[in-house]
Write a protein that holds these residues in place. Sequence first.
Motif, PDB file in Angstrom:
ATOM      1  N   THR A   1      -3.445  -7.343   1.539  1.00  0.00           N
ATOM      2  CA  THR A   1      -3.165  -7.619   0.135  1.00  0.00           C
ATOM      3  C   THR A   1      -3.094  -6.093  -0.479  1.00  0.00           C
ATOM      4  O   THR A   1      -2.084  -5.765  -1.288  1.00  0.00           O
ATOM      5  CB  THR A   1      -4.305  -8.179  -0.685  1.00  0.00           C
ATOM      6  OG1 THR A   1      -4.684  -9.504  -0.012  1.00  0.00           O
ATOM      7  CG2 THR A   1      -4.299  -8.333  -2.019  1.00  0.00           C
ATOM      8  N   GLY A   2      -4.017  -5.247  -0.355  1.00  0.00           N
ATOM      9  CA  GLY A   2      -3.612  -3.729  -0.802  1.00  0.00           C
ATOM     10  C   GLY A   2      -2.456  -3.157  -0.532  1.00  0.00           C
ATOM     11  O   GLY A   2      -1.837  -2.450  -1.088  1.00  0.00           O
ATOM     12  N   THR A   3      -1.990  -3.266   0.726  1.00  0.00           N
ATOM     13  CA  THR A   3      -0.738  -2.908   1.510  1.00  0.00           C
ATOM     14  C   THR A   3       0.454  -3.440   0.643  1.00  0.00           C
ATOM     15  O   THR A   3       1.303  -2.587   0.212  1.00  0.00           O
ATOM     16  CB  THR A   3      -0.620  -3.069   2.830  1.00  0.00           C
ATOM     17  OG1 THR A   3      -1.692  -2.215   3.592  1.00  0.00           O
ATOM     18  CG2 THR A   3       0.623  -2.466   3.403  1.00  0.00           C
ATOM     19  N   LEU A   4       0.592  -4.702   0.522  1.00  0.00           N
ATOM     20  CA  LEU A   4       1.452  -5.444  -0.194  1.00  0.00           C
ATOM     21  C   LEU A   4       1.665  -4.874  -1.638  1.00  0.00           C
ATOM     22  O   LEU A   4       2.593  -4.794  -2.215  1.00  0.00           O
ATOM     23  CB  LEU A   4       1.219  -6.718  -0.060  1.00  0.00           C
ATOM     24  CG  LEU A   4       2.638  -7.697  -0.512  1.00  0.00           C
ATOM     25  CD1 LEU A   4       3.733  -7.393   0.142  1.00  0.00           C
ATOM     26  CD2 LEU A   4       2.199  -9.127  -0.411  1.00  0.00           C
ATOM     27  N   THR A   5       0.523  -4.920  -2.380  1.00  0.00           N
ATOM     28  CA  THR A   5       0.519  -4.569  -3.868  1.00  0.00           C
ATOM     29  C   THR A   5       0.833  -3.138  -4.043  1.00  0.00           C
ATOM     30  O   THR A   5       1.664  -2.819  -4.956  1.00  0.00           O
ATOM     31  CB  THR A   5      -1.150  -4.881  -4.377  1.00  0.00           C
ATOM     32  OG1 THR A   5      -1.406  -6.072  -4.041  1.00  0.00           O
ATOM     33  CG2 THR A   5      -0.854  -4.370  -6.065  1.00  0.00           C
ATOM     34  N   GLY A   6       0.207  -2.254  -2.899  1.00  0.00           N
ATOM     35  CA  GLY A   6       1.154  -0.801  -3.183  1.00  0.00           C
ATOM     36  C   GLY A   6       2.381  -0.667  -3.041  1.00  0.00           C
ATOM     37  O   GLY A   6       3.199  -0.090  -3.713  1.00  0.00           O
ATOM     38  N   ARG A   7       3.228  -1.404  -2.071  1.00  0.00           N
ATOM     39  CA  ARG A   7       4.489  -1.444  -1.724  1.00  0.00           C
ATOM     40  C   ARG A   7       5.300  -2.118  -3.048  1.00  0.00           C
ATOM     41  O   ARG A   7       6.224  -1.685  -3.532  1.00  0.00           O
ATOM     42  CB  ARG A   7       4.878  -2.312  -0.738  1.00  0.00           C
ATOM     43  CG  ARG A   7       4.612  -1.883   0.725  1.00  0.00           C
ATOM     44  CD  ARG A   7       4.808  -2.732   1.746  1.00  0.00           C
ATOM     45  NE  ARG A   7       4.679  -2.155   3.064  1.00  0.00           N
ATOM     46  CZ  ARG A   7       4.765  -2.957   4.261  1.00  0.00           C
ATOM     47  NH1 ARG A   7       4.974  -4.107   4.279  1.00  0.00           N
ATOM     48  NH2 ARG A   7       4.487  -2.123   5.441  1.00  0.00           N
ATOM     49  N   MET A   8       4.666  -2.988  -3.728  1.00  0.00           N
ATOM     50  CA  MET A   8       5.180  -3.712  -4.835  1.00  0.00           C
ATOM     51  C   MET A   8       5.355  -2.767  -5.983  1.00  0.00           C
ATOM     52  O   MET A   8       6.233  -2.700  -6.678  1.00  0.00           O
ATOM     53  CB  MET A   8       4.296  -4.975  -5.432  1.00  0.00           C
ATOM     54  CG  MET A   8       4.610  -5.587  -6.425  1.00  0.00           C
ATOM     55  SD  MET A   8       3.878  -4.757  -8.045  1.00  0.00           S
ATOM     56  CE  MET A   8       2.177  -5.548  -7.900  1.00  0.00           C
ATOM     57  N   ILE A   9       4.352  -2.098  -5.980  1.00  0.00           N
ATOM     58  CA  ILE A   9       4.200  -0.924  -7.345  1.00  0.00           C
ATOM     59  C   ILE A   9       5.213   0.155  -6.994  1.00  0.00           C
ATOM     60  O   ILE A   9       6.112   0.688  -7.879  1.00  0.00           O
ATOM     61  CB  ILE A   9       2.971  -0.239  -7.511  1.00  0.00           C
ATOM     62  CG1 ILE A   9       2.054  -1.575  -8.076  1.00  0.00           C
ATOM     63  CG2 ILE A   9       2.954   0.743  -8.337  1.00  0.00           C
ATOM     64  CD1 ILE A   9       0.702  -1.004  -8.124  1.00  0.00           C
ATOM     65  N   ARG A  10       5.341   0.607  -5.602  1.00  0.00           N
ATOM     66  CA  ARG A  10       6.225   1.819  -5.239  1.00  0.00           C
ATOM     67  C   ARG A  10       7.497   1.107  -5.418  1.00  0.00           C
ATOM     68  O   ARG A  10       8.646   1.885  -5.809  1.00  0.00           O
ATOM     69  CB  ARG A  10       6.027   2.136  -3.524  1.00  0.00           C
ATOM     70  CG  ARG A  10       4.793   2.812  -3.402  1.00  0.00           C
ATOM     71  CD  ARG A  10       4.729   3.399  -2.253  1.00  0.00           C
ATOM     72  NE  ARG A  10       3.562   4.129  -1.721  1.00  0.00           N
ATOM     73  CZ  ARG A  10       2.280   3.863  -1.535  1.00  0.00           C
ATOM     74  NH1 ARG A  10       2.160   2.532  -1.391  1.00  0.00           N
ATOM     75  NH2 ARG A  10       1.350   4.440  -1.483  1.00  0.00           N
ATOM     76  N   GLN A  11       7.816  -0.198  -5.041  1.00  0.00           N
ATOM     77  CA  GLN A  11       9.081  -0.813  -5.285  1.00  0.00           C
ATOM     78  C   GLN A  11       9.697  -0.815  -6.575  1.00  0.00           C
ATOM     79  O   GLN A  11      10.944  -1.225  -6.726  1.00  0.00           O
ATOM     80  CB  GLN A  11       9.275  -2.025  -4.305  1.00  0.00           C
ATOM     81  CG  GLN A  11      10.485  -2.565  -4.294  1.00  0.00           C
ATOM     82  CD  GLN A  11      10.404  -3.932  -3.294  1.00  0.00           C
ATOM     83  OE1 GLN A  11       9.272  -4.196  -2.756  1.00  0.00           O
ATOM     84  NE2 GLN A  11      11.377  -4.729  -3.360  1.00  0.00           N
TER      85      GLN A  11
END
Length: 246
Positions: free
Chosen positions: A60-70
């Motif tokens: 969840t942390g990895t995906l949320t981080g990617r979402m913000i970066r994206q």
Amino acid sequence: MVSESRRRIEVAACELLARHGYHGFGLKALSEAAGLPYGSIYHHFPGGKEEIAVAAITGTGTLTGRMIRQAPTDVFATTTTIFDFMVGKLAASAWDDGCPIGTPALDGGSDVETIRAACASAFEEMEQAFAGMLAELGLSAQDAGELATTVVAAYEGATMLARVRRSEAPLHTVAAAMERLIRVTFTEAGLPNSEAAAAETRPSGTGSSDIDKGMPAVDAAPSVEARVVAAAAESTGNVPEVGVEQ
């Protein structure tokens, strides 16, 4: 590649962790939620409940981080949409579902070291991603980091208040306060603080210099709201290969 069964286990674990915390869910409930035989759980996760929870929280942390970066670098729209996503999630679940990171951080993070460490790492992933966006808009590394920590902390606190009060008001209130804080911080730093000016600062960026090379280009992506909501929804309902980075 992550198997479909493993993915289903992690998705179900995210939902149960968000609702019940670490101590509040068992493998029988997980088996039922994932629609898989009990034995399949241990086949994919020999470490049992603890290993599953760590994978789900970290994913969840990895995906949320990617979402913000994206996300496009309209930091105001991105911030508002993240809060709005939780409003929708809580309302749709009758105020039962929280954050797959925040809920187990409170229930399990204080007495199970692996869970505490996974939650800490997931929060850090979110903070670093948001700080990366702020830094690319011109804030110093220190200001960006401090503001990112404040936004993440405010988001988790507002989620908790909204759950216990069964009201979306805390999320809306805190979202507006975070927007004001971001604008004030930008003004004090002598930077543009309007949506248009912020977008012009880096019209073709990715939100962070360390974004994964496989992420699609922002210019070819849907709107900020569509991207943020879709990625956030994946973190609790359709996690794509969330275990790849374990």
